[in-house]
Design an enzyme around this catalytic site. Structure first.
Site, PDB file in Angstrom:
ATOM      1  N   SER A 126       8.342   9.891  -1.230  1.00 34.85           N
ATOM      2  CA  SER A 126       7.926   8.520  -1.493  1.00 34.85           C
ATOM      3  C   SER A 126       6.970   8.425  -2.666  1.00 34.85           C
ATOM      4  CB  SER A 126       7.282   7.921  -0.239  1.00 34.85           C
ATOM      5  OG  SER A 126       8.176   7.960   0.850  1.00 34.85           O
ATOM      6  N   HIS A 165       1.439   6.952  -1.945  1.00 40.43           N
ATOM      7  CA  HIS A 165       2.166   5.845  -2.577  1.00 40.43           C
ATOM      8  C   HIS A 165       1.364   5.259  -3.734  1.00 40.43           C
ATOM      9  CE1 HIS A 165       4.812   4.922   1.211  1.00 40.43           C
ATOM     10  NE2 HIS A 165       4.915   6.176   0.786  1.00 40.43           N
TER      11      HIS A 165
END
Length: 358
Positions: A257, A315
């Site tokens: 991610s 992230h």
């Protein structure tokens, strides 16, 4: 106990007998003295019982269960990951510059060979039902970006299969999950980028990567994209290390991610007016710039609130690196690769003039 009752009765009888002759102060004093002696004996008995219990504890000490040792929060443990992050990022971009040089050289040398091969293919009879021919046609139908991310998707699929092998569980947890409290700190920063335990998690990440592959490769080129993707995985993991150490919320993380957020942020920063849509709601579209703002706001909120379902720090690290690279990193890093390419060219040709040195 019987003797103590006699004392009480005697005090009471003495109190009744002397009420007509003396004042009431004296018998009251005798009654208080009688009860006070009993209290002293009770206290002495309690002290004896406590001393006996202490003596038994000294002879038979109780074994307390050992408490598990948890490594404390120490920013000193982040020195090696920091050095690894800087070194790996530099090596990635250096290798990408050399890879681009070799690719251009190979394309120039094989240009006429490809023209001749295409001419021969037209003269040869076409084979129907040939599996290899069909695979080649499918591969050639893909864009350059899709061909570039195919290897990444295959690597993620292989690691996902390794998680299902019981014998490899210990090695997978040690090297394919990133945790600042683990003994292995450096290589898991890279290997965890290709690691997914959940099929849904892997499918979602690979779908986003496949969707943005053509845009990011057209924007950067295959070689530069690979350097950015691998560096983003390590940098986002290092940001996760820092936040976990600062907040004390230690624990393993895995997934691509962080690197995919770099790809998404780079495309959205370069093309903020591009239209995006969610796979399940293709009717509703929104601009890439607004999507990036919403994602950054969501991850910032999750980091502040301490949400544990996603690694919001990774992230954010990936998104910030993607935005920084598009705005400043490309000019600062990629456009200054010429000295390294010249050095490699001189090494390959064994001299600045293309001839061998004496």
């Amino acid at each position: 106990m019987a003797w103590r009752g006699c004392i009480v009765r005697w005090v009471k009888e003495d109190f009744i007998f002397q009420t007509s002759q003396r004042s009431r102060l004296f018998p009251c004093h005798q009654q208080k003295c009688g009860f006070r002696k009993v209290a002293k004996r009770a206290e002495s008995k309690k002290e004896a019982e406590q001393a006996e219990m202490l003596h038994k504890r000294e002879l038979n000490p109780q074994m307390e269960p050992p408490t598990p040792h948890h490594p404390g929060r120490s920013f000193g443990r982040l020195v090696k990951p920091l050095v690894f992050t800087v070194g790996f990022t530099g090596c990635s971009f250096g290798a990408a510059a050399i890879w681009q040089y070799e690719s251009l050289k190979y394309r120039v040398q094989s240009y006429f060979n490809e023209v001749r091969a295409d001419w021969l293919d037209k003269l040869r009879p076409q084979k129907h039902g040939d599996l290899r021919k069909q695979v080649n046609q499918w591969w050639n139908s893909l864009s350059e970006g899709q061909r570039s991310v195919t290897g990444i998707i295959v690597a993620n699929a292989l690691v996902f299969c390794c998680w299902r092998i019981p014998v490899l569980q210990h090695a997978m947890v040690k090297y394919f999950t990133s945790d600042p409290a683990s003994k292995a700190l450096c290589w898991p920063m890279l290997l965890s980028t290709f690691s997914h335990y959940s099929l849904l998690h892997m499918a979602a990440n690979m779908y986003v990567l496949w969707s943005f592959s053509s845009s990011i490769v057209n924007l950067m080129g295959r070689e530069q994209f690979m350097a950015v993707y691998l560096s983003a995985g390590v940098i986002s993991t290092f940001v996760s290390y820092v936040c976990k150490t600062a907040t004390g919320r230690l624990g393993p993380s895995l997934g691509a991610s962080g690197a995919i957020m770099t790809v998404l942020a780079a495309v959205c920063t370069k093309m903020p007016e591009a239209k995006l849509a969610v796979i399940f709601l293709p009717i509703y579209t929104f601009s890439a710039g607004n999507a990036l703002k919403a994602i950054v706001a969501l991850d910032t909120t999750g980091l502040i609130m301490g949400w544990r379902f996603f690694d919001h720090a990774a992230h954010l690290g990936g998104a910030l690196f993607g935005m920084w690279y598009i705005l400043y990193g490309h000019e600062l890093i990629w456009k200054n690769r010429e000295p390294l390419v010249k050095l490699w060219h001189n090494f390959r040709t064994r001299g600045p003039d293309g001839g061998e040195q004496p």
